[in-house]
Scaffold this active site. Structure first.
Site, mmCIF file in Angstrom:
data_model
loop_
_atom_site.group_PDB
_atom_site.id
_atom_site.type_symbol
_atom_site.label_atom_id
_atom_site.label_comp_id
_atom_site.label_asym_id
_atom_site.label_seq_id
_atom_site.Cartn_x
_atom_site.Cartn_y
_atom_site.Cartn_z
ATOM 1 C CE LYS A 1 5.265 -5.641 5.124
ATOM 2 N NZ LYS A 1 4.631 -5.342 3.679
ATOM 3 C CE LYS B 1 -2.444 -6.483 -1.214
ATOM 4 N NZ LYS B 1 -0.889 -7.010 -1.688
#
Ligand code: MG
Length: 340
Positions: free
Chosen positions: A136, A250
């Protein structure tokens, strides 16, 4: 015709999750159970992510109530297109769950913490067998993170690669700086360098999308879309705009995910399958979709479990590889019973 039952859930996480959208302590959603005349039972999960742009649990529940006690697969069209999570749950509950005969184990990407702590985690995760690492970025000042970037690359194992996920945090200048640096480093892709929500206005949305297309054309490291893809319609729109980077899919948000995957496959798109932080019920459907992907396999973004305070609800625990049998072994009925 199927008998439709659903259970609403509100599940605390083991530890609160820090996302680019704030701290998140519990997730809401619904589990569905469909039973046909022969007694065959199918399961689905509406793993809603309203902060990501999906319907809310209230909306999914209201739509279930409107469907009534009986559901015919042909009625899927009655569920509004905007309820992508519920449409996916119904689709999954009707699906036979079959795996391709030749399905092989798929690698899983390891999740690194943001900032300097990532340096300490790479070694042990590489030792455990991971080769793809997701870091991240856009969390700390770009200068600090860029200073860590080379150290992190130096600690990657042979053949190891990084995925950088900015969660849309960068402006153009910052994105360009990173993409220049990433070009000569083992970076598989840079995920969502910039982002604008539809609610920020059509003008900013369009300009940000143009910026993403421009950056993708100007630098050799592939870019990946995640926040830009909330459902089927977004995937279709980016395919039409000629996106040649990665699609982070997703499946839990994607309505009739098989149809979306067919469009992506026809376009020879690069696809990375990713979790929406589902329970094991949604995990089973989403991972089955990933194993059915006919294109080039890439490391799965499913290294998220254990996730819930109640471990009975978790999907397969994070490991460097997932096998088809790990997915088929998931007992959806046990999760349903655990919620009663
Ligand atoms: Mg992401």
């Amino acid at each position: 015709m199927h008998r439709l039952q659903y259970r609403r859930y509100r599940l605390p996480f083991r530890v609160p999750l820090r996302t680019a959208h704030g701290v998140w302590t519990e997730r809401e959603g619904l589990l569905l159970r469909l039973e046909d005349e022969t007694g065959r039972v199918g399961w689905g999960e509406a793993a809603v992510l309203p902060w990501f742009g999906t319907e809310t649990a209230d909306e999914a529940e209201a739509a279930c109530r409107a469907l009534g006690e009986y559901f015919d697969g042909a009625e899927l069209g009655r569920v509004p297109a905007g309820l992508g999570c519920l449409r996916q749950a119904l689709t999954a509950a009707l699906d036979d769950g079959a795996m391709p005969a030749a399905a092989k184990p798929l690698p899983v990407a390891a999740l690194l913490p943001a900032g300097r702590t990532a340096l300490l985690r790479v070694g042990p995760l590489a030792e455990a067998g991971y080769r793809v690492f997701k870091w991240k970025v856009g969390v700390e000042p770009a200068g600090d993170e860029l200073a860590l970037f080379d150290d992190l690359c130096a600690r990657l194992p042979d053949g190891g690669r990084l995925r950088l996920d900015a969660n849309g945090a960068w402006d153009r200048r910052t994105a360009e700086k990173w993409l220049e640096r990433a070009a000569e480093r083992p970076v598989e892709f840079v995920e969502q360098p910039c982002f604008a929500k539809a609610s920020h206005g059509a003008d900013l949305l369009r300009r940000t999308e143009d910026l993403l297309l421009g950056l993708a054309a100007d630098y050799p490291t592939p870019l990946a879309l995640d926040e830009s893809l909330v459902g089927e319609a977004d995937v279709g729109r980016w395919l039409e705009r000629g996106w040649r980077g990665v699609f982070v899919l997703k499946p839990s948000l994607c309505g009739e995910v098989g149809a979306t995957m067919a469009r992506l496959a026809a376009a020879k798109a690069m696809v990375v399958f990713s979790s929406a932080l589902e329970t094991a019920v949604g995990a089973k459907a989403a991972l089955t979709a990933a194993f059915r992907w006919p294109g080039e396999p890439r490391a799965l973004g499913f290294g998220v479990w254990p996730l819930f305070a109640d471990g009975r609800l978790d999907g397969p625990p994070a490991a460097p590889f997932l096998r088809p049998e790990d997915v088929q072994r998931i007992n959806a009925e046990a999760v349903w019973s655990a919620l009663s």
